[in-house]
Design a protein around this motif. Structure first.
Motif, short mmCIF file in Angstrom:
data_model
loop_
_atom_site.label_atom_id
_atom_site.label_comp_id
_atom_site.label_asym_id
_atom_site.label_seq_id
_atom_site.Cartn_x
_atom_site.Cartn_y
_atom_site.Cartn_z
N ILE A 229 14.69 9.26 16.78
CA ILE A 229 13.67 8.74 17.69
C ILE A 229 13.75 7.23 17.76
O ILE A 229 13.72 6.62 18.82
N SER A 233 15.18 5.54 21.30
CA SER A 233 13.87 5.50 21.97
C SER A 233 13.98 5.11 23.44
O SER A 233 13.03 5.28 24.19
N VAL A 238 13.83 11.36 24.59
CA VAL A 238 12.98 10.94 23.48
C VAL A 238 11.62 10.53 24.01
O VAL A 238 10.58 10.87 23.44
N GLN A 239 11.62 9.84 25.16
CA GLN A 239 10.33 9.43 25.71
C GLN A 239 9.50 10.63 26.14
O GLN A 239 8.27 10.60 26.08
N LEU A 241 9.21 13.21 24.46
CA LEU A 241 8.57 13.75 23.26
C LEU A 241 7.14 13.28 23.12
O LEU A 241 6.30 13.94 22.51
N ALA A 242 6.86 12.10 23.68
CA ALA A 242 5.52 11.53 23.52
C ALA A 242 4.49 12.20 24.40
O ALA A 242 3.30 11.97 24.25
N GLU A 243 4.96 13.01 25.35
CA GLU A 243 3.98 13.61 26.27
C GLU A 243 3.17 14.71 25.61
O GLU A 243 3.65 15.38 24.71
N LEU B 44 6.14 6.38 14.92
CA LEU B 44 7.17 6.33 15.97
C LEU B 44 6.66 6.98 17.25
O LEU B 44 6.86 6.46 18.35
N ILE B 45 5.98 8.14 17.09
CA ILE B 45 5.46 8.83 18.27
C ILE B 45 4.41 7.96 18.96
O ILE B 45 4.38 7.84 20.18
N LEU B 48 6.05 5.36 20.96
CA LEU B 48 6.58 5.93 22.20
C LEU B 48 5.47 6.07 23.24
O LEU B 48 5.65 5.72 24.41
N GLU B 49 4.31 6.57 22.79
CA GLU B 49 3.20 6.76 23.72
C GLU B 49 2.75 5.44 24.30
O GLU B 49 2.50 5.32 25.51
N ARG B 51 4.47 2.74 24.68
CA ARG B 51 5.42 2.22 25.65
C ARG B 51 5.32 2.98 26.97
O ARG B 51 5.39 2.39 28.06
N ARG B 52 5.12 4.29 26.86
CA ARG B 52 5.02 5.10 28.07
C ARG B 52 3.84 4.65 28.94
O ARG B 52 3.94 4.51 30.15
N GLU B 55 4.53 1.31 30.52
CA GLU B 55 5.46 1.37 31.64
C GLU B 55 4.83 2.08 32.83
O GLU B 55 5.11 1.74 33.98
#
Lengths: 243, 59, 245
Positions: A229, A233, A238-239, A241-243, B44-45, B48-49, B51-52, B55
């Motif tokens: 990850i 990233s 991988v992105q 995965l955050a959903e 890490l998750i 990621l969230e 950043r999502r 963006e």
């Protein structure tokens, strides 16, 4: 075989494979360590020479075995990385190093605690203890070199070379320390000269060793996923995965 | 069972101060590694969230 | 190789051997180039010797000036001090060549990089290990090391320091691209030096105690042979990684 290795090289595929494998290893590690702990602490008979102090062996030996196995695993991963340029192998070597260093330290720690009742001293320049100490420094060197380079390809290759040089040297260091030890001091206590253990003693030890191996595998798979990850990233999967 | 009572078990035949620290630190280290790996993953998750979302806002 | 080419390789201080030069010629050019660079730097080769003398001086001051005590620790002490002196000199092994681009030239040369590295390490040993080996018995006299050990001290240091140069060069090559590689270098290399230290000091100790130093010296030789075969390739690989990533 080859397609399997190539598939392993794909972070996405490897991520899902690790995800599928790791629950089994966690459960096995938990069961084995729990059963092994209860058996070895409460049910195995006391040693006729060392009494109950010998129960340290059940954490000492697994960590000492793991300390060596982890370094060899790191070296294999490094070789795979250098030869086939598979990045997953480098990630695996990265996540293994701290665990190996911790196991080496624990082997030294429990060995030194065990030394007080058996040898009458915290530390003796016994060949095995000294070799373990040197190995701890090898681990620290590998971790420090990676820290100095940061997470980039150049650092990964440098660490891989160092790991391979280290693994070639481990047997040389080991035998020279044994030679040095016999030169300087006569062996006071050797664990190897004791009579063979009865089954009620070595069975829990075997279970603990297997448990530690399962724990190492599970932890490596888990942290390998973390490492994937972290390094991947930027990719879409991988992105997602955050959903 | 190698011990008669719980207190005998905890005493470890007089070797309690050697056996328990060795076992304790080893088991703590194993649990610590598992917890650390779990926290690493959560963090890490979360990154990621974050950043999502960032963006998605800028897009 | 003609005299003119040799002079040129000295003047441009790069001396990348051309394709027409054979392997031996290239290595010889590399050796001559290293010696020329060392000569220009003047007394730098003396620094490890001064370091060895200083460290040796610290021990009588720090422990005790008693001759019999010093005599018992002298073999190990001299060996440890010489090992540290080698270690300190290693940081500079590739650093200036990395800064001025000579390393890139070495890599572009048609001859195998491992052979050129071996030539470079050989010069390092010649300018560090050999002087240390010849100087150490003098300090041994000051530490009241029995004279029976002097020759073995020289022999063990000559053999051992070559291995130290070869192993150390791997570490120096791995850290050459890092801004502050010095401390890291010792962390990486010292554990790998331990076998050499054990047999080096062991040989001197055996000679002092009237024993036979042969086996320990033979093992030092065996380690040197192993390092000679393996280390040049590791050095070359590490340099490629450090320069090109």
């Amino acid at each position: 075989m080859w397609t399997f290795i190539h598939k392993l090289g794909s972070p996405k595929w490897c991520y899902s494979l690790c995800g599928r494998l790791q629950p089994g290893f966690w459960i096995a590690a938990l069961l084995l360590i729990a059963v092994g702990s209860v058996w070895s602490l409460a049910y195995s008979p006391p040693d006729y020479q060392m009494g109950n102090s010998y129960r340290i062996i059940y954490v000492h030996v697994p960590s000492a075995i793991l300390a060596q196995s982890v370094f060899v695993s790191m070296a294999i991963a490094s070789a795979v990385f250098l030869i086939w340029k598979i990045k997953i192998a480098d990630m695996a070597a990265t996540v293994m190093a701290p665990f190996g260093a911790a196991m080496t330290f624990l082997g030294l720690f429990s060995g030194s605690l065990w030394g007080v009742p058996t040898w009458g001293t915290w530390w003796t320049w016994d060949a095995r203890l000294t070799a373990m100490l040197i190995q701890l420094f090898l681990y620290i060197g590998v971790i420090a070199l990676r820290g100095a380079y940061g997470r980039n390809d150049q650092g990964a290759k440098a660490v891989a070379v160092l790991t391979l040089v280290g693994v070639v040297n481990i047997p040389i260091i080991k035998y020279s320390v044994v030679w040095w030890n016999t030169l300087h001091q006569p062996a006071t206590f050797t664990l190897t000269s004791r009579p063979a253990m009865p089954e009620s003693m070595w069975m829990p030890l075997l279970i603990m060793v297997l448990g530690f191996y399962c724990f190492f595998t599970a932890l490596t798979l888990y942290r390998l996923r973390n490492e994937i990850i972290r390094r991947e990233s930027r990719t879409r999967w991988v992105q997602a995965l955050a959903e | 069972m190698a011990f008669d009572s719980l207190s005998a078990f905890l005493d470890m035949g007089g070797y309690a101060k050697y056996v328990w620290p060795a076992w304790g630190l080893t088991l703590c280290a194993l649990i610590g590694f598992a917890v650390w790996a779990r926290m690493e993953r959560r963090q890490l998750i979360r990154q990621l969230e974050r950043r999502r979302r960032r963006e998605a806002r800028s897009a | 190789m003609t005299r003119g080419a040799l002079n040129q390789s000295r003047t441009d201080a790069v001396g990348a051997p051309s394709a027409t030069v054979g392997l031996v010629g290239a290595c010889a050019a590399q050796v001559r180039r290293e010696l020329a660079v060392a000569r220009r730097r003047g007394g730098e080769w003396l620094n490890p010797l001064i370091f060895l003398a200083l460290v040796t001086m610290l021990f009588p001051l720090g422990i005790s000036p008693q001759p019999d005590l010093l005599a018992t620790i002298a073999p190990g002490l001299l060996w440890v001090a010489a090992l540290l002196a080698m270690l300190l000199s290693l940081d500079a092994l590739f650093r200036s060549d990395h800064a001025d681009g000579s390393l890139e030239q070495m890599m572009l040369a048609p001859q195998p990089l491992a052979a050129l590295c071996l030539a470079k390490v050989a010069v390092h040993w010649l300018l560090t290990g050999v002087p240390l080996a010849l100087f150490a018995p003098l300090l041994g006299v000051m530490l009241s090391l029995p004279t029976a050990g002097s020759l073995t001290l020289i022999a063990s240091l000559l053999l051992g320091s070559a291995t130290l140069s070869l192993i150390g060069a791997i570490g120096a090559a791995l850290t050459v691209g890092l801004p502050r590689g010095g401390v890291l270098l010792s962390l990486l290399i010292l554990p790998l030096y331990i076998p050499v230290l054990i047999f080096g000091a062991g040989a001197v100790q055996a000679a002092v105690q009237g024993g036979f130093a042969g086996p320990a010296l033979a093992l030092l030789g065996a380690m040197l042979a192993l390092a000679l075969v393996g280390a040049p390739f590791a050095i070359a690989g590490a340099l490629r990684i450090s320069i090109h990533g």
